[in-house]
Design a protein around this motif. Structure first.
Motif, short mmCIF file in Angstrom:
data_model
loop_
_atom_site.label_atom_id
_atom_site.label_comp_id
_atom_site.label_asym_id
_atom_site.label_seq_id
_atom_site.Cartn_x
_atom_site.Cartn_y
_atom_site.Cartn_z
N HIS A 1 0.83 -1.20 0.00
CA HIS A 1 0.00 0.00 0.00
C HIS A 1 0.87 1.25 0.00
N ALA A 2 1.89 1.26 0.87
CA ALA A 2 2.79 2.41 0.96
C ALA A 2 3.57 2.61 -0.34
N ALA A 3 3.99 1.51 -0.96
CA ALA A 3 4.75 1.61 -2.21
C ALA A 3 3.88 2.17 -3.33
N LEU A 4 2.67 1.66 -3.47
CA LEU A 4 1.79 2.13 -4.54
C LEU A 4 1.39 3.59 -4.34
N ALA A 5 1.31 4.03 -3.10
CA ALA A 5 0.94 5.42 -2.82
C ALA A 5 1.98 6.41 -3.36
N ARG A 6 3.18 5.94 -3.67
CA ARG A 6 4.23 6.81 -4.20
C ARG A 6 4.09 7.05 -5.70
N HIS A 7 3.21 6.32 -6.35
CA HIS A 7 3.04 6.49 -7.80
C HIS A 7 2.12 7.68 -8.06
N PRO A 8 2.53 8.64 -8.86
CA PRO A 8 1.71 9.85 -9.08
C PRO A 8 0.38 9.58 -9.77
N ALA A 9 0.26 8.44 -10.45
CA ALA A 9 -1.00 8.14 -11.13
C ALA A 9 -1.96 7.34 -10.26
N LEU A 10 -1.54 7.06 -9.02
CA LEU A 10 -2.38 6.28 -8.11
C LEU A 10 -2.68 7.09 -6.86
N PHE A 11 -3.88 6.95 -6.35
CA PHE A 11 -4.26 7.59 -5.10
C PHE A 11 -4.72 6.50 -4.14
N LEU A 12 -3.97 6.31 -3.06
CA LEU A 12 -4.31 5.31 -2.06
C LEU A 12 -4.93 5.99 -0.85
N SER A 13 -5.97 5.38 -0.31
CA SER A 13 -6.66 5.96 0.84
C SER A 13 -5.69 6.16 2.00
N ALA A 14 -5.86 7.28 2.70
CA ALA A 14 -5.02 7.56 3.87
C ALA A 14 -5.25 6.52 4.95
N VAL A 15 -6.48 6.04 5.07
CA VAL A 15 -6.77 4.91 5.94
C VAL A 15 -6.43 3.66 5.16
N LYS A 16 -5.37 2.99 5.56
CA LYS A 16 -4.89 1.86 4.76
C LYS A 16 -5.90 0.72 4.71
N GLU A 17 -6.58 0.46 5.79
CA GLU A 17 -7.44 -0.72 5.88
C GLU A 17 -8.83 -0.32 6.34
N PRO A 18 -9.64 0.27 5.48
CA PRO A 18 -10.96 0.76 5.93
C PRO A 18 -11.98 -0.33 6.24
N LYS A 19 -11.81 -1.52 5.65
CA LYS A 19 -12.67 -2.67 5.98
C LYS A 19 -14.14 -2.44 5.59
N HIS A 20 -14.38 -1.54 4.67
CA HIS A 20 -15.76 -1.12 4.38
C HIS A 20 -16.65 -2.28 3.94
N PHE A 21 -16.14 -3.16 3.09
CA PHE A 21 -16.98 -4.19 2.50
C PHE A 21 -17.11 -5.44 3.38
N LEU A 22 -16.60 -5.39 4.60
CA LEU A 22 -16.69 -6.56 5.47
C LEU A 22 -18.08 -6.70 6.10
N THR A 23 -18.87 -5.63 6.10
CA THR A 23 -20.22 -5.70 6.67
C THR A 23 -21.19 -4.93 5.80
#
Length: 329
Positions: A20-42
């Protein structure tokens, strides 16, 4: 709608935080500041009860749709949005929810030797003082009872590593072209090549990111009377913390956890005897995984993967303290 274009969906303890941290360094990618939001678990609010420490983890779920979409509001125009919740691969309900909400999502799967993954998972919780069983083989034997009691997925040491079942279900929902599967060892041994492969899969420029950051390794406390006493207090504090506000619940056990990990050694590798005891729990699924993927995973049935890697064994919900010691938020 500000929903992600791609998700890193598994597996836990397979360097998804570092990825997650590595991909966040790519200018064409936007990674959520919350690394593990778990939204789809419930489908709604997460449970309130579970195993030791689960209440704090459940509080971290970004389960409201508006809050989840807000994680991606800051994405620059034209960037691909992503998040990383390594339990989505394991959770069949989560797979269905992703399919309903983002049918064209690109999904990234990192697979780690399931025995090593289970051991890393157990060490993670043992070092936090949350795991009451001081041996990974005996802890795995407790799994069915814990699942029946409603303990959260992170306690499912064996089931989380049954990738054949998980991928078979996933491939029934998403085209294979939408799913990228690779090994944890690929990130360790060939990070540039693996990151380029991921970028190609996502359709962004290759050669822009070349490193995967390493994680600090959490100390592995010895099984002493002191460890047992401190762990009991931490587990009792976690139970009380279920009724307290999130920050206060974290502070309740922070100093005790620091004392628990002081002077501890890094995670020790499994013995061949321990590995022999655990391999039969995965043999059938490894055969299924080979059938589903068409790849050979026979090395997972042999003594063990070599030591060394990208990530440590940090207890759930922890962040790094200024002195380098992991601590609960």
């Amino acid at each position: 709608m500000a929903l992600p274009d791609f998700l890193v969906i598994g597996a836990p303890k397979a360097a998804t935080t570092a990825l997650h941290a590595a991909l966040a360094r790519h200018p064409a990618l936007f990674l959520s500041a919350v690394k593990e939001p778990k939204h789809f678990l419930t489908d709604g609010p997460p449970p309130t009860r579970g195993g030791p420490g689960d209440a704090q983890t459940f509080r971290e779920h970004v389960w409201r749709r508006d809050d989840y979409e807000a994680l991606f509001d800051a994405a620059p125009p034209g960037t691909l949005k992503g998040e990383s919740t390594p339990f989505y691969l394991y959770d069949r309900g989560a797979q269905l929810r992703i399919r309903a909400a983002i049918p064209d999502a690109r999904l990234i799967v990192v697979l780690r030797d399931p025995v090593e993954r289970a051991h890393s998972n157990w060490t993670h919780l043992w070092s936090a003082g949350l795991e009451p069983v001081g041996d990974v083989v005996r802890a795995c034997a407790e799994e069915e009872r814990r699942i029946a009691a409603g303990w959260s997925a992170f306690w499912h040491y064996v089931a989380l590593g049954r990738y054949g079942e998980q991928l078979r279900h996933l491939y029934g929902l998403f085209p294979r072209d939408n799913v990228l599967v690779f090994r944890y060892r690929d990130l360790v041994d060939e990070p540039l090549k693996t990151l380029d492969r991921i970028c190609g899969f996502l359709g962004v420029e290759r050669g822009v990111i070349s490193e995967v950051p390493r994680e600090n390794v959490t100390a592995h406390p010895e099984r002493t009377l002191r460890h047992q006493a401190l762990s009991r207090v931490i587990r009792a504090g976690a139970a009380v913390g279920r009724h307290l506000p999130g920050p206060l619940a974290g502070r309740l056990t922070e100093s005790l956890e620091g004392a628990l990990q002081d002077n501890g050694r890094p995670r020790r590798p499994l013995s061949w005897e321990q590995r022999q005891a655990l391999i039969p729990r995965f043999e059938e699924d490894i055969a299924l995984l080979q059938e589903v993927t068409g790849e050979d995973f026979g090395d997972w049935l042999r003594p063990r993967e070599r030591s060394g890697g990208l990530m440590g064994d940090r207890p759930p919900g922890q962040r790094q303290a200024r002195n380098g010691r992991p601590r609960l938020p």
